[in-house]
Design an enzyme around this catalytic site. Sequence first.
Site, PDB file in Angstrom:
ATOM      1  N   LYS A   1      49.024 -46.725 137.428  1.00  0.00           N
ATOM      2  CA  LYS A   1      48.641 -45.570 136.638  1.00  0.00           C
ATOM      3  C   LYS A   1      48.818 -45.879 135.158  1.00  0.00           C
ATOM      4  O   LYS A   1      49.865 -46.394 134.741  1.00  0.00           O
ATOM      5  CB  LYS A   1      49.483 -44.359 137.020  1.00  0.00           C
ATOM      6  CG  LYS A   1      49.173 -43.810 138.407  1.00  0.00           C
ATOM      7  CD  LYS A   1      47.790 -43.191 138.474  1.00  0.00           C
ATOM      8  CE  LYS A   1      47.527 -42.563 139.830  1.00  0.00           C
ATOM      9  NZ  LYS A   1      46.207 -41.894 139.897  1.00  0.00           N
TER      10      LYS A   1
ATOM     11  N   LYS B   1      37.769 -39.613 148.803  1.00  0.00           N
ATOM     12  CA  LYS B   1      38.930 -39.025 149.465  1.00  0.00           C
ATOM     13  C   LYS B   1      38.440 -37.986 150.460  1.00  0.00           C
ATOM     14  O   LYS B   1      37.579 -37.165 150.134  1.00  0.00           O
ATOM     15  CB  LYS B   1      39.878 -38.396 148.438  1.00  0.00           C
ATOM     16  CG  LYS B   1      40.432 -39.415 147.447  1.00  0.00           C
ATOM     17  CD  LYS B   1      41.282 -38.782 146.365  1.00  0.00           C
ATOM     18  CE  LYS B   1      41.813 -39.852 145.404  1.00  0.00           C
ATOM     19  NZ  LYS B   1      42.571 -39.294 144.277  1.00  0.00           N
TER      20      LYS B   1
END
Length: 325
Positions: A107, A214
């Site tokens: 991240k 997703k």
Amino acid sequence: MQATIEDVLATARVVSIPLRVRFRGIDTREAVLFRGPAGWTEFSPFIEYDDTESAAWLRAALDFGWSDLPELHRDRIGVNATVPAVHAADVPAVLERFPGCRTAKVKVAERGQVLAEDVARVAAVRHAIGPEGRLRVDANTNWNVDEAERAIHALAPYDLEYVEQPCATVEELVEIRERVAYMDVAIAADESVRKASDPLAVARAGAADLLVVKAQPLGGIRAALGIAREAGLPIVVSSALDTSVGISMGAHLAAALPDLEYDCGLGTTALLAGDVTQAPLDPVDGGIAVRRVDVDPAQLDRFQASPERTAWWIDRLRRTHALLR
């Protein structure tokens, strides 16, 4: 079979599970688990999502709990380690929770941090996984085009597999992809797929080299498979910080894809400080099994949400289910 709200509420349990490391701005992950004829399923849109966006998550949960699975092409999925926006010194401890993973997603562009911190974190991950490891970064839309170009230049020496959602809009993705094309850095789209009114717009615009999909946000396994088929781009299946039940949904989506070139972001149970099962889908030897998850009543009791949070989720479930009708 269309599940009624009474069908859903008959077995619904709300859980609140602490995270090992603060991630995506939260310290605990809340979810609703309930059981359909096909097995346990999960409804866990993030708190800030409105009912309209959350409806796709419920559609996915109902599909996984009440429908047969599509044809599967594999029984195991390679997964990446996920490194939150931690200090560089904390990287080895995070990676220890992902045994055998050959790929790491880091991240970056965290609010309140600076590029030098991203570079230090990415450098620490590259050092830990070695030159043969695969390293991808995820900015979660938090750069503008100029910031993205500068950051990609700074991070490119660490041999990036791809940069995920560096900018927010399809137009910005087109521009940054053109600017860094000479560097041979691939651009992946996530939010531009799962949060878009038209999830195929990014592919039609030539704004990405691959798509991150997703199961829950896209309305379920079949809906996500349809998007992947129409997009015609390589696919990475990822999760939304789900319990092992939600991860199982993602694993079955990954297993149903005819081609799966990349490791998937389905190892995130390693970021949770608990789970709803005695046999969680934690990464082992760099991957997870494709299987249904049996929920353990004792774990549901252990992580049961407060009465106030339970009431909040049940009310949200009722409102969202009404939208599906």
